[in-house]
Design an enzyme around this catalytic site. Structure first.
Site, short mmCIF file in Angstrom:
data_model
loop_
_atom_site.label_atom_id
_atom_site.label_comp_id
_atom_site.label_asym_id
_atom_site.label_seq_id
_atom_site.Cartn_x
_atom_site.Cartn_y
_atom_site.Cartn_z
N HIS A 242 4.79 0.05 -0.16
CA HIS A 242 5.63 -0.67 0.80
C HIS A 242 4.88 -1.84 1.43
O HIS A 242 3.66 -1.88 1.45
CB HIS A 242 6.18 0.27 1.88
N HIS B 233 0.85 -1.20 0.00
CA HIS B 233 0.00 0.00 0.00
C HIS B 233 0.88 1.25 0.00
O HIS B 233 2.09 1.15 0.20
CB HIS B 233 -0.93 0.01 1.22
N HIS C 261 0.85 5.61 1.37
CA HIS C 261 0.21 6.71 2.09
C HIS C 261 0.48 7.97 1.28
O HIS C 261 1.62 8.22 0.88
CB HIS C 261 0.78 6.87 3.50
N GLU D 171 6.31 7.60 6.55
CA GLU D 171 6.47 6.48 7.48
C GLU D 171 7.93 6.05 7.57
O GLU D 171 8.68 6.16 6.60
CB GLU D 171 5.60 5.29 7.01
#
Ligand SMILES: *[C@@H]1O[C@H](CO)[C@@H](O)[C@H](O)[C@H]1NC(C)=O
Ligand SMILES: *[C@@H]1O[C@H](CO)[C@@H](O)[C@H](O)[C@H]1NC(C)=O
Ligand SMILES: *[C@@H]1O[C@H](CO)[C@@H](O)[C@H](O)[C@H]1NC(C)=O
Ligand SMILES: *[C@@H]1O[C@H](CO)[C@@H](O)[C@H](O)[C@H]1NC(C)=O
Ligand SMILES: *[C@@H]1O[C@H](CO)[C@@H](O)[C@H](O)[C@H]1NC(C)=O
Ligand SMILES: *[C@@H]1O[C@H](CO)[C@@H](O)[C@H](O)[C@H]1NC(C)=O
Ligand SMILES: *[C@@H]1O[C@H](CO)[C@@H](O)[C@H](O)[C@H]1NC(C)=O
Ligand SMILES: *[C@@H]1O[C@H](CO)[C@@H](O)[C@H](O)[C@H]1NC(C)=O
Length: 371
Positions: free
Chosen positions: A132, A87, A89, A94
């Site tokens: 990732h 997925h 973001h 992150e």
């Protein structure tokens, strides 16, 4: 006699008021505050949520940091499956740090895919819009995640298969739990949490002997890892192979070896992250005091580290996995209690602890301070 009693009484009242002005209730909490205040959480004492076989705990949350950042600890046994489906973001940066065990991390952006096997101390940056995923590889693995801005824990509350609490502080429970990867249907519903499924991405599993896949042959534990030159490129830093700066306390009696992962360059000035290796504070020295404009969190990753925060009487000794959170504009100090200690730091903004230490320090080639 009466006169003396009154003096004693007034004296006691005055002293009582003096003490009451100071909040000397313990810094140590077992539930993360829902507002900004200084606190310490001990490793594994927080309740968590279970997702498959993984236990997620949140030593720093959106509410406890005024959304500066979230600090996540994921403790889990080995799994034969991905820990999460691939997925991205769009609005969260992150970061993955390995505290214990081994895991694989993949990051893919602009058709460039990199996989790495992480052993303790290794770090990976996953900027916005980077596909990732990870897989937990050892019987007791613990990932430390920093996500900026804060509040990302809401996703895990939503995904939780159960709440987790242990009277014995077991890092994670025994049992045959289903694969935590999540099915494609569930992960597609998570866009409200800034999780955008990339189900077409297949992580390359062909790791070479040095622990790289995708861009096999990349430098990984056999040479220097640079930080990305911008806020968009994913990158990895193997423990001890990144840039290093040697700094010392104002009185020159304690050393700091700063190993940055995220500086203002990689975060657009939103936060900084890295490790600081500490020499022991000599018995005759006073710890250096800090007051920073942004919020700071330290997680001990080696040795023993003492902290003292303005307004709290305690000098607390923190061991591996313990976290201290210090709001901006609070005077505090931290120092090495063991001969060799190390913290993972996270700072809000750009005028952070490490930014100050790096500004005063000098480039250094070793992971330890001068002998
Ligand atoms: C601080 O400690 C003193 C002495 O132990 C005690 O009398 C006082 O009530 C405490 N204040 C607070 C706010 O807890
Ligand atoms: C991330 O992707 C979204 C959707 O394509 C886009 O709107 C956004 O600008 C991207 N962000 C960055 C930092 O590239
Ligand atoms: C990625 O690869 C696809 C297919 O080869 C190509 O169309 C696209 O332009 C590439 N994107 C980048 C950012 O290189
Ligand atoms: C966990 O506890 C919270 C608060 O009691 C509750 O709202 C939530 O439904 C629980 N989650 C699960 C998965 O049981
Ligand atoms: C877990 O499942 C496997 C395969 O179904 C089984 O052999 C094993 O005994 C189970 N372990 C536990 C702790 O239940
Ligand atoms: C692995 O690292 C060694 C040096 O430690 C190097 O000689 C070798 O070429 C590397 N292997 C690959 C596949 O990059
Ligand atoms: C930094 O924060 C700003 C404001 O929230 C945001 O627009 C930007 O994408 C962030 N940049 C990075 C690299 O996190
Ligand atoms: C700390 O004080 C500075 C200067 O007054 C201010 O800019 C900053 O926002 C404050 N930090 C916090 C977390 O309140």
């Amino acid at each position: 006699m009466l006169f003396f009693s009154l003096v004693t009484l007034f004296g006691a009242v005055a002293a009582g008021q003096g003490a009451a002005r100071r909040d000397n209730s313990s810094l140590v909490v077992t539930k993360v505050p829902d507002h900004v205040r200084p606190y310490v959480v001990r490793a594994y004492t927080l309740d968590g949520v279970r997702i498959g076989s993984q236990i997620y705990r949140f030593p720093v949350t959106g509410p406890s940091s005024d959304n500066a950042f979230t600090l996540i600890s994921t403790a889990a046994p080995a799994s034969s499956e991905l820990g999460v489906l691939p997925h991205i973001h769009q609005a969260h940066y992150e970061n993955f740090y390995n505290l214990r065990g081994r895991f694989a991390l993949w990051a893919s952006k602009d058709n460039a895919t990199s996989g790495r096997i992480f052993t303790p101390g290794d770090y990976g940056a996953v900027p916005h819009n980077t596909t990732h995923s990870f897989q937990i590889l050892d019987p007791f693995t613990e990932m430390v995640g920093v996500i900026q801005p804060g509040g990302f824990e809401e996703l895990f509350y939503f995904l939780a298969s159960a709440n987790y609490s242990s009277s014995t502080y077991a890092p994670f429970p025994q049992g045959n739990f289903t694969s935590p990867g999540g099915d494609a249907d569930t992960i597609s519903k998570l866009q409200q949490f800034d999780v955008w499924a990339q189900v077409q991405f297949t992580p390359p599993m062909n790791f070479d002997a040095n622990g790289t896949s995708g861009d096999g042959g990349a430098v990984w534990k056999n040479g220097v890892n640079e930080l990305a030159k911008d806020s968009e490129t994913p990158f990895f830093v193997a423990k001890g192979y990144g840039p290093k700066v040697l700094s010392s306390s104002a009185d020159k009696t304690s050393y700091y070896v700063v190993e940055p992962f995220i500086t203002a360059t990689q975060s657009d000035g939103n936060f900084t992250e890295g490790t600081i290796t500490l020499s022991q504070l000599p018995p005759s020295s006073q710890p250096q005091e800090w007051s920073l404009p942004g919020h700071t969190a330290l997680e001990v990753v080696d040795g023993l580290v003492c902290v003292k925060v303005q307004g709290y009487e305690e000098e607390l000794s923190l061991s591996v996995g313990d976290v201290v959170f210090v709001p901006g504009n609070t005077t505090w100090s931290f120092w090495g209690e063991a001969a060799y200690s190390k913290v993972l730091y996270v700072g809000q903004g750009r005028e952070t602890l490490d930014a100050k230490l790096r500004a005063e320090g000098r480039q250094w080639e070793s992971v330890v301070w001068p002998a």
